[in-house]
Enzyme design. Structure first.
Site, PDB file in Angstrom:
ATOM      1  N   ILE A  12       0.831  -1.200   0.000  1.00  0.00           N
ATOM      2  CA  ILE A  12       0.000   0.000   0.000  1.00  0.00           C
ATOM      3  C   ILE A  12       0.867   1.252   0.000  1.00  0.00           C
ATOM      4  CG2 ILE A  12      -0.274   0.167   2.516  1.00  0.00           C
ATOM      5  CD1 ILE A  12      -3.019   0.818  -0.101  1.00  0.00           C
ATOM      6  N   SER A  34      11.403   0.910   7.933  1.00  0.00           N
ATOM      7  CA  SER A  34      10.896  -0.417   7.620  1.00  0.00           C
ATOM      8  C   SER A  34      11.962  -1.449   7.940  1.00  0.00           C
ATOM      9  CB  SER A  34      10.511  -0.511   6.138  1.00  0.00           C
ATOM     10  OG  SER A  34      10.184  -1.832   5.774  1.00  0.00           O
ATOM     11  N   ARG A  35      11.555  -2.565   8.509  1.00  0.00           N
ATOM     12  CA  ARG A  35      12.517  -3.620   8.834  1.00  0.00           C
ATOM     13  C   ARG A  35      13.085  -4.285   7.587  1.00  0.00           C
ATOM     14  NH1 ARG A  35       9.196  -7.486  12.647  1.00  0.00           N
ATOM     15  NH2 ARG A  35       7.635  -6.903  11.077  1.00  0.00           N
ATOM     16  N   LYS A  88      -6.028   3.417   7.083  1.00  0.00           N
ATOM     17  CA  LYS A  88      -7.262   2.841   7.597  1.00  0.00           C
ATOM     18  C   LYS A  88      -7.046   1.365   7.937  1.00  0.00           C
ATOM     19  CE  LYS A  88      -8.450   0.059   4.088  1.00  0.00           C
ATOM     20  NZ  LYS A  88      -8.808  -1.363   4.202  1.00  0.00           N
ATOM     21  N   ASP A 166     -11.607  -5.867   6.660  1.00  0.00           N
ATOM     22  CA  ASP A 166     -10.488  -5.052   6.193  1.00  0.00           C
ATOM     23  C   ASP A 166     -10.862  -4.325   4.897  1.00  0.00           C
ATOM     24  OD1 ASP A 166      -7.427  -4.394   6.220  1.00  0.00           O
ATOM     25  OD2 ASP A 166      -7.826  -5.185   4.221  1.00  0.00           O
TER      26      ASP A 166
END
Length: 306
Positions: A12, A34-35, A88, A166
């Site tokens: 996303i 971010s990992r 969201k 979702d």
């Protein structure tokens, strides 16, 4: 310019947030937290904590991680005086979102609970058209293939992942926006796979001052996907199709355009920051919470991702 960072850099963030930021002159993307993912030419940090320590000049963050971890990230960013954009749903629970809203107000920074489907091309004109009509009934059909949109994402079946809600919360975000009166859940049936915690299908019945609102939700639809909302009125039927990107009145296409949902969100976020305001509408999440609280659960066959 608003100096911003993306926190979590999955599908996303890559597909929607990144191009929306790059095409908006109000923003400068400073970093990614971010990992497992990075972006050429943009500073990268493993965690939000590392990012905030390294870049005190940062103005804002967009939180794109799953909702189960979003509260702690938002709480940390707000405590450092950063404006926060929430993907969201805005949190795993309503209590989390309420706490963040209070924290943002105390800190004097912006908190934005984003609902991207409200920025689809047909939604604003649908809201305006319905404001002048008498509504008789509403039917929501939100059906898509989880194996296409969330392949291998086990978190969506765990507590907080929401399962079929979702995607379906997008429909609820539209309906709560376009209908002139509030509505309330009267009955719900949730079909939960025997090896999952979250529903894979659901049927909901709402009421709005005697107006019936039905929702049929499915996470196992193959072939063409269905994201439709039908509203019967005294002037005929309004239909929002393809997630709100197409508006039909009595079968005639009235509005259609390119996908500008995330660009619209970032325009709104910049407006909120500059005006010193927040926008935290929890109505769609409230309806999901009501469904889990009031719905009848039915165990169905186990779900296999392949």
């Amino acid at each position: 310019m608003i100096k911003i960072a993306l926190v979590s850099f999955g599908k996303i963030a890559r597909d929607q947030h990144l191009p929306a930021l790059r095409n908006n002159p109000d923003y400068q993307l400073l970093a990614i937290a971010s990992r497992n993912a990075s972006l050429d030419g943009v500073a990268h940090y493993k965690t939000l904590e590392e990012l905030l320590e390294a870049m005190p000049e940062l103005d804002a963050v967009s939180l794109c991680a799953p909702p189960s971890v979003r509260y702690e990230q938002a709480r940390l960013a707000l405590s450092r005086g950063k404006h926060v954009f929430l993907e969201k749903p805005p949190g795993a629970t309503l209590s989390e979102v309420e706490a963040l809203t209070k924290q943002a107000k105390t800190a004097g920074v912006t908190l934005f609970a984003s609902w991207h489907s409200r920025y689809a091309q047909g939604v604003a004109p649908a809201k305006a058209w319905l404001a002048e009509r008498t509504i008789k009934a509403v039917q929501i059909n939100w059906k898509e293939d989880v194996r296409v949109w969330h392949p291998g994402q086990a978190w969506i079946w765990e507590p907080g992942g929401m399962g079929v809600f979702d995607p379906a919360i997008n429909a609820l975000s539209i309906v709560t926006h376009i209908l002139p009166k509030p509505f309330f859940l009267k009955e719900a049936a949730l079909q939960v796979p025997s090896n999952c915690q979250m529903p894979i299908r659901a049927q909901l019945a709402f009421d709005s001052d005697g107006v019936p609102i039905q929702a049929d939700l499915d996470f196992l639809q193959t072939g063409p996907q269905t994201w439709d909302i039908h509203v019967d009125t005294d002037a005929g039927r309004l239909t929002l199709s393809k997630g709100g990107s197409q508006l039909y009145i009595n079968g005639q296409l009235e509005q259609e355009g390119p996908d500008e949902e995330y660009p619209g969100l970032y325009v709104r976020f910049a407006e909120l920051i500059r005006s010193g305001q927040s926008d935290v509408d929890v109505a769609p999440l409230q309806h999901v919470a009501d469904a889990f609280m009031y719905g009848r659960r039915e165990l169905v066959e186990p779900f296999e991702d392949q």
